[in-house]
Design a protein around this motif. Sequence first.
Motif, PDB file in Angstrom:
ATOM      1  N   HIS A 163      -8.329 -25.764 -14.326  1.00  0.00           N
ATOM      2  CA  HIS A 163      -6.606 -25.971 -14.091  1.00  0.00           C
ATOM      3  C   HIS A 163      -6.296 -24.906 -15.088  1.00  0.00           C
ATOM      4  O   HIS A 163      -4.703 -24.492 -14.641  1.00  0.00           O
ATOM      5  N   ALA A 164      -6.004 -24.477 -16.076  1.00  0.00           N
ATOM      6  CA  ALA A 164      -5.464 -23.981 -16.489  1.00  0.00           C
ATOM      7  C   ALA A 164      -6.409 -22.195 -16.407  1.00  0.00           C
ATOM      8  O   ALA A 164      -5.000 -22.149 -16.052  1.00  0.00           O
ATOM      9  N   ASP A 165      -7.526 -22.113 -16.013  1.00  0.00           N
ATOM     10  CA  ASP A 165      -7.738 -20.783 -15.304  1.00  0.00           C
ATOM     11  C   ASP A 165      -6.521 -20.191 -14.202  1.00  0.00           C
ATOM     12  O   ASP A 165      -6.135 -19.355 -13.917  1.00  0.00           O
ATOM     13  N   ALA A 166      -6.141 -21.750 -13.583  1.00  0.00           N
ATOM     14  CA  ALA A 166      -5.918 -21.608 -12.141  1.00  0.00           C
ATOM     15  C   ALA A 166      -4.099 -21.389 -12.274  1.00  0.00           C
ATOM     16  O   ALA A 166      -3.332 -20.679 -11.943  1.00  0.00           O
ATOM     17  N   ALA A 167      -3.646 -22.123 -13.805  1.00  0.00           N
ATOM     18  CA  ALA A 167      -1.920 -21.761 -14.250  1.00  0.00           C
ATOM     19  C   ALA A 167      -1.701 -20.088 -14.444  1.00  0.00           C
ATOM     20  O   ALA A 167      -0.901 -19.553 -13.500  1.00  0.00           O
ATOM     21  N   ARG A 168      -2.616 -20.066 -15.080  1.00  0.00           N
ATOM     22  CA  ARG A 168      -3.090 -18.359 -15.661  1.00  0.00           C
ATOM     23  C   ARG A 168      -2.905 -17.226 -14.539  1.00  0.00           C
ATOM     24  O   ARG A 168      -2.028 -16.464 -14.601  1.00  0.00           O
ATOM     25  N   LEU A 169      -3.844 -18.009 -12.743  1.00  0.00           N
ATOM     26  CA  LEU A 169      -3.801 -16.459 -12.434  1.00  0.00           C
ATOM     27  C   LEU A 169      -2.186 -17.251 -11.451  1.00  0.00           C
ATOM     28  O   LEU A 169      -1.617 -15.954 -11.167  1.00  0.00           O
ATOM     29  N   ARG A 170      -1.991 -17.667 -11.270  1.00  0.00           N
ATOM     30  CA  ARG A 170      -0.415 -18.234 -10.513  1.00  0.00           C
ATOM     31  C   ARG A 170       0.324 -17.808 -11.353  1.00  0.00           C
ATOM     32  O   ARG A 170       1.200 -16.752 -10.949  1.00  0.00           O
ATOM     33  N   ASP A 171       0.727 -17.871 -12.838  1.00  0.00           N
ATOM     34  CA  ASP A 171       1.900 -16.953 -13.188  1.00  0.00           C
ATOM     35  C   ASP A 171       1.272 -15.424 -13.474  1.00  0.00           C
ATOM     36  O   ASP A 171       2.588 -14.210 -13.035  1.00  0.00           O
ATOM     37  N   LEU A 172       0.165 -15.031 -13.070  1.00  0.00           N
ATOM     38  CA  LEU A 172      -0.355 -13.578 -13.287  1.00  0.00           C
ATOM     39  C   LEU A 172      -0.275 -13.240 -11.718  1.00  0.00           C
ATOM     40  O   LEU A 172       0.887 -12.319 -11.813  1.00  0.00           O
ATOM     41  N   THR A 173       0.278 -14.082 -11.376  1.00  0.00           N
ATOM     42  CA  THR A 173       0.878 -13.362  -9.739  1.00  0.00           C
ATOM     43  C   THR A 173       1.765 -13.503  -9.254  1.00  0.00           C
ATOM     44  O   THR A 173       2.663 -12.907  -9.080  1.00  0.00           O
ATOM     45  N   ALA A 174       2.515 -14.744 -10.154  1.00  0.00           N
ATOM     46  CA  ALA A 174       4.058 -14.464 -10.036  1.00  0.00           C
ATOM     47  C   ALA A 174       4.804 -13.725 -10.631  1.00  0.00           C
ATOM     48  O   ALA A 174       5.308 -12.493 -10.274  1.00  0.00           O
ATOM     49  N   ARG A 175       3.939 -12.985 -11.751  1.00  0.00           N
ATOM     50  CA  ARG A 175       4.494 -12.211 -12.247  1.00  0.00           C
ATOM     51  C   ARG A 175       3.947 -10.347 -11.314  1.00  0.00           C
ATOM     52  O   ARG A 175       4.902  -9.270 -11.475  1.00  0.00           O
ATOM     53  N   LEU A 176       2.669 -10.035 -10.762  1.00  0.00           N
ATOM     54  CA  LEU A 176       2.456  -8.937 -10.208  1.00  0.00           C
ATOM     55  C   LEU A 176       3.287  -9.109  -9.410  1.00  0.00           C
ATOM     56  O   LEU A 176       4.017  -7.901  -8.572  1.00  0.00           O
ATOM     57  N   ARG A 177       4.264  -9.969  -8.442  1.00  0.00           N
ATOM     58  CA  ARG A 177       4.615 -10.199  -6.814  1.00  0.00           C
ATOM     59  C   ARG A 177       5.858  -9.668  -7.863  1.00  0.00           C
ATOM     60  O   ARG A 177       6.784  -9.034  -7.508  1.00  0.00           O
ATOM     61  N   ALA A 178       6.579  -9.761  -8.349  1.00  0.00           N
ATOM     62  CA  ALA A 178       8.023  -9.318  -9.295  1.00  0.00           C
ATOM     63  C   ALA A 178       7.713  -7.744  -9.830  1.00  0.00           C
ATOM     64  O   ALA A 178       8.998  -7.416  -9.494  1.00  0.00           O
ATOM     65  N   GLU A 179       7.052  -7.981 -10.116  1.00  0.00           N
ATOM     66  CA  GLU A 179       6.630  -5.972 -10.737  1.00  0.00           C
ATOM     67  C   GLU A 179       6.758  -5.756  -9.362  1.00  0.00           C
ATOM     68  O   GLU A 179       7.110  -4.211  -9.339  1.00  0.00           O
ATOM     69  N   GLN A 180       6.342  -5.539  -8.602  1.00  0.00           N
ATOM     70  CA  GLN A 180       5.651  -5.319  -6.885  1.00  0.00           C
ATOM     71  C   GLN A 180       7.192  -5.007  -6.180  1.00  0.00           C
ATOM     72  O   GLN A 180       7.639  -3.944  -6.201  1.00  0.00           O
ATOM     73  N   GLU A 181       8.026  -6.085  -6.409  1.00  0.00           N
ATOM     74  CA  GLU A 181       9.921  -6.049  -6.073  1.00  0.00           C
ATOM     75  C   GLU A 181      10.051  -5.077  -6.371  1.00  0.00           C
ATOM     76  O   GLU A 181      11.035  -4.417  -6.060  1.00  0.00           O
ATOM     77  N   VAL A 182      10.439  -5.348  -8.032  1.00  0.00           N
ATOM     78  CA  VAL A 182      10.485  -4.046  -8.849  1.00  0.00           C
ATOM     79  C   VAL A 182      10.007  -2.581  -8.263  1.00  0.00           C
ATOM     80  O   VAL A 182      11.134  -1.395  -8.308  1.00  0.00           O
ATOM     81  N   SER A 183       9.161  -2.322  -8.359  1.00  0.00           N
ATOM     82  CA  SER A 183       8.902  -0.939  -7.379  1.00  0.00           C
ATOM     83  C   SER A 183       8.852   0.032  -6.397  1.00  0.00           C
ATOM     84  O   SER A 183       9.417   1.063  -6.756  1.00  0.00           O
ATOM     85  N   ALA A 184       9.417  -1.641  -5.817  1.00  0.00           N
ATOM     86  CA  ALA A 184      10.024  -1.709  -4.451  1.00  0.00           C
ATOM     87  C   ALA A 184      10.786  -1.221  -4.647  1.00  0.00           C
ATOM     88  O   ALA A 184      11.993   0.063  -3.749  1.00  0.00           O
ATOM     89  N   ARG A 185      11.942  -1.425  -5.204  1.00  0.00           N
ATOM     90  CA  ARG A 185      13.132  -1.343  -5.565  1.00  0.00           C
ATOM     91  C   ARG A 185      13.671  -0.213  -6.268  1.00  0.00           C
ATOM     92  O   ARG A 185      14.025   0.872  -5.459  1.00  0.00           O
ATOM     93  N   ARG A 186      12.589   0.294  -6.900  1.00  0.00           N
ATOM     94  CA  ARG A 186      12.320   1.613  -7.952  1.00  0.00           C
ATOM     95  C   ARG A 186      12.544   2.672  -6.816  1.00  0.00           C
ATOM     96  O   ARG A 186      12.815   3.795  -6.541  1.00  0.00           O
ATOM     97  N   ALA A 187      11.628   2.184  -5.748  1.00  0.00           N
ATOM     98  CA  ALA A 187      11.154   3.338  -4.553  1.00  0.00           C
ATOM     99  C   ALA A 187      11.721   3.719  -3.644  1.00  0.00           C
ATOM    100  O   ALA A 187      12.224   4.289  -3.599  1.00  0.00           O
ATOM    101  N   VAL A 188      12.381   2.206  -3.689  1.00  0.00           N
ATOM    102  CA  VAL A 188      13.917   2.587  -2.594  1.00  0.00           C
ATOM    103  C   VAL A 188      14.857   3.797  -3.318  1.00  0.00           C
ATOM    104  O   VAL A 188      14.960   4.361  -2.415  1.00  0.00           O
ATOM    105  N   THR A 189      15.019   2.941  -4.002  1.00  0.00           N
ATOM    106  CA  THR A 189      16.221   4.002  -4.853  1.00  0.00           C
ATOM    107  C   THR A 189      15.412   5.489  -5.054  1.00  0.00           C
ATOM    108  O   THR A 189      16.454   6.140  -4.787  1.00  0.00           O
ATOM    109  N   ALA A 190      15.165   5.912  -5.938  1.00  0.00           N
ATOM    110  CA  ALA A 190      13.944   6.995  -5.296  1.00  0.00           C
ATOM    111  C   ALA A 190      14.282   8.040  -4.098  1.00  0.00           C
ATOM    112  O   ALA A 190      14.974   9.362  -4.113  1.00  0.00           O
TER     113      ALA A 190
END
Length: 394
Positions: A163-190
Amino acid sequence: MRRWLAARPRIADVLFALALTVAALMLRLSEGVPDDPATAVLVTALLLTQAVPLAWRRTHPWPVMVAVSVTYVVYELVDPMVALRDGLYVMFAAYAVARYARPPASVVAVVVAGVTVVAPNLLRSPLGLPFPAEFRPTLFEMIMIAGLSLAPWLLGVSQRHIHADAARLRDLTARLRAEQEVSARRAVTAERARIARDLHDLVAHHVSAIAMQARATAEVMTEDPHLARRGVTGIGTAADAALVEMRRLLGLLADDAPAGPGDPEPSLRHLDRLATTARAAGCRVEVSTGPGPEVPAAVQVSAYRVVQEALTNVLRHAGATDVRIAVRRAADQLVVTVENGPAAPGHRPLVGSGLGLVGMRERAALFGGSLRAGPRDQDGGWLVEAVFRYGEAG
């Protein structure tokens, strides 16, 4: 039901304790009820005291362990059962300690569980109570008790880690999704900055043409009215084109970016330069530009950039392979297709960010068009098709 209970752990715990309570009563009834009413009530109360506290095993695992263990010892002294059957609730409590209490102190639950199971028989002699006929303190029973005490603790610890590993994976997935959204917005801006720069050059060209045409028209207005009318018409045409492209330019909210050195002029006339670069990398490139009406310069810029990015992706993901570039023109739209064959033998594709597709999609959407990108069905190649609509610019 599992999802519903997972979202309501308190209700799940109460239902679990209720099920264990019913099971405890049924097990005791299967062995018969003591003849003495007072003993029957006491035995029932002790059974309930072992099962009910498990409803708080998540929030208070150690108090539950102590309560169940003490109650079990008293219960076995009052009314011993056969084959350590009631030790099941002690094992549940030991599992709860391993699962919800902080390590490494939770390992003490193994000792507590083992001592709890054997304590009633160790206390009978000092208390002057008889041993049950079924009790045989053999080495096998001692090993079995030790194994049964260790097993729930190991299971609880493993579940805690899972359960601890699953919680860490959920947190990493949420961070990765947020970073992907930021990268996509930066790509659109560029990409919008690049588009804005291209359109800025085109608008500047139209405005310069208008200024030159206006000065020339002013000089011939009195001498040659027919030529002056042609000049005014040319001014109007250039102004209309500049307004259309200016509207698109103002639709982009982006900072200007410096142009890269050595870039050819973005135009469909220069697709051969892109093809030459791809051929130098080993690709076999075929360019097909069919006949049709003249395409507005702004559309040509975006179409050129789409072909450029598509060829870059071919080299990155497929290597030296067959590439076909097709340009189809119509009265109000331009369709650009870049398709390639399967990856070259031994080629290792480079990992991409997916931002190139974002930029191509933005360029097509700028002119009310669309982008389609995906694998070809027949041979495992790849297809990119961009549609640009320029009815207003015509």
